[in-house]
Design a protein around this motif. Sequence first.
Motif, PDB file in Angstrom:
ATOM      1  N   GLU A  92       0.851  -1.182   0.000  1.00 42.15           N
ATOM      2  CA  GLU A  92       0.000   0.000   0.000  1.00 42.15           C
ATOM      3  C   GLU A  92       0.889   1.235   0.000  1.00 42.15           C
ATOM      4  OE1 GLU A  92      -3.237  -0.067  -0.283  1.00 42.15           O
ATOM      5  OE2 GLU A  92      -3.494  -2.242  -0.035  1.00 42.15           O
ATOM      6  N   ASN A  93       0.457   2.290  -0.705  1.00 41.58           N
ATOM      7  CA  ASN A  93       1.301   3.478  -0.877  1.00 41.58           C
ATOM      8  C   ASN A  93       1.637   4.165   0.435  1.00 41.58           C
ATOM      9  OD1 ASN A  93       1.389   3.185  -3.672  1.00 41.58           O
ATOM     10  ND2 ASN A  93      -0.472   4.400  -3.985  1.00 41.58           N
ATOM     11  N   ASP A  94       0.674   4.202   1.386  1.00 44.51           N
ATOM     12  CA  ASP A  94       0.903   4.938   2.622  1.00 44.51           C
ATOM     13  C   ASP A  94       1.369   4.041   3.768  1.00 44.51           C
ATOM     14  OD1 ASP A  94      -1.462   3.582   2.802  1.00 44.51           O
ATOM     15  OD2 ASP A  94      -2.599   5.219   3.709  1.00 44.51           O
ATOM     16  N   ALA A  95       1.664   2.772   3.481  1.00 41.54           N
ATOM     17  CA  ALA A  95       2.123   1.848   4.520  1.00 41.54           C
ATOM     18  C   ALA A  95       3.649   1.772   4.499  1.00 41.54           C
ATOM     19  CB  ALA A  95       1.514   0.467   4.313  1.00 41.54           C
ATOM     20  N   GLU A  96       4.256   1.870   5.662  1.00 41.04           N
ATOM     21  CA  GLU A  96       5.707   1.812   5.758  1.00 41.04           C
ATOM     22  C   GLU A  96       6.133   0.659   6.663  1.00 41.04           C
ATOM     23  OE1 GLU A  96       7.092   5.559   7.178  1.00 41.04           O
ATOM     24  OE2 GLU A  96       7.055   6.467   5.185  1.00 41.04           O
ATOM     25  N   GLY A  97       7.355   0.173   6.439  1.00 38.65           N
ATOM     26  CA  GLY A  97       7.922  -0.823   7.315  1.00 38.65           C
ATOM     27  C   GLY A  97       7.632  -2.246   6.893  1.00 38.65           C
ATOM     28  N   GLN A  98       8.263  -3.174   7.602  1.00 40.85           N
ATOM     29  CA  GLN A  98       8.133  -4.597   7.322  1.00 40.85           C
ATOM     30  C   GLN A  98       7.724  -5.341   8.592  1.00 40.85           C
ATOM     31  OE1 GLN A  98      12.168  -5.307   5.800  1.00 40.85           O
ATOM     32  NE2 GLN A  98      11.315  -5.528   3.755  1.00 40.85           N
ATOM     33  N   PHE A  99       7.061  -6.470   8.399  1.00 41.35           N
ATOM     34  CA  PHE A  99       6.661  -7.316   9.518  1.00 41.35           C
ATOM     35  C   PHE A  99       6.916  -8.767   9.142  1.00 41.35           C
ATOM     36  CE2 PHE A  99       3.075  -7.708   6.748  1.00 41.35           C
ATOM     37  CZ  PHE A  99       2.509  -8.929   7.035  1.00 41.35           C
ATOM     38  N   TRP A 100       6.885  -9.643  10.148  1.00 43.69           N
ATOM     39  CA  TRP A 100       7.065 -11.073   9.893  1.00 43.69           C
ATOM     40  C   TRP A 100       6.688 -11.856  11.149  1.00 43.69           C
ATOM     41  CZ3 TRP A 100      10.827  -7.590  10.899  1.00 43.69           C
ATOM     42  CH2 TRP A 100      11.740  -7.862  11.899  1.00 43.69           C
ATOM     43  N   PHE A 101       6.449 -13.147  10.957  1.00 45.13           N
ATOM     44  CA  PHE A 101       6.161 -14.066  12.053  1.00 45.13           C
ATOM     45  C   PHE A 101       7.164 -15.213  12.018  1.00 45.13           C
ATOM     46  CE2 PHE A 101       2.104 -11.954  11.680  1.00 45.13           C
ATOM     47  CZ  PHE A 101       1.565 -11.972  12.964  1.00 45.13           C
TER      48      PHE A 101
END
Length: 202
Positions: A92-101
Amino acid sequence: NQGDKMRKLLLLSIYLFSYMQASNNAIGLGLDFNGKHKMTDITINDDDYGNENFNVDMGYSLNYLYGPSFENGSLFDFGGGLEYQIPRDINENDAEGQFWFNSVYFSLYRKYDDSLCGIASIGLGTFNADDKYEGEGIVTLIGGLYYALGFNFIVNENYYVQGLYKTNHGKFSQLLFVGLSGLDIDYKLEYSRMSLSLIYRF
């Protein structure tokens, strides 16, 4: 905190590996696609803001697995494994950063023929993210339930292809300080995706 998460995952891993036999071990590289980052029960200072869904970019996972062996002609067998997700982005254009499990799980296998078996897995996963995803303030990430459903297609005695629909659950809490007051943001996260893995058994 992250240290507590990893200690709990390590303890679960040791418990799992205590049942392993070397002949049933396998490693794999998975391709995760069609991912959905589903935020539910979003609240800001206890005011309800509903739900919000985002697409997730394609990502990769590393897997360590145990089982199945289907000894003595059995149609059912048990196993388990570990999954480490390489961090991934929200598309998404306004989403920043990374996540993981990172997840540890137990599996039930059902043999259909010499080249195909079904899989149902359940376990626990830790919810992790980088600083951009977490944002400002005090952030707490809580992991939760992991489950998966799919199949193994056996290519030969050393290789098989695994196809799974996987889901991880977690919770995000953030306390922002705005002037003399605080802003409390919470939501539940469901990360679902399709996963296709090439597994090497040794």
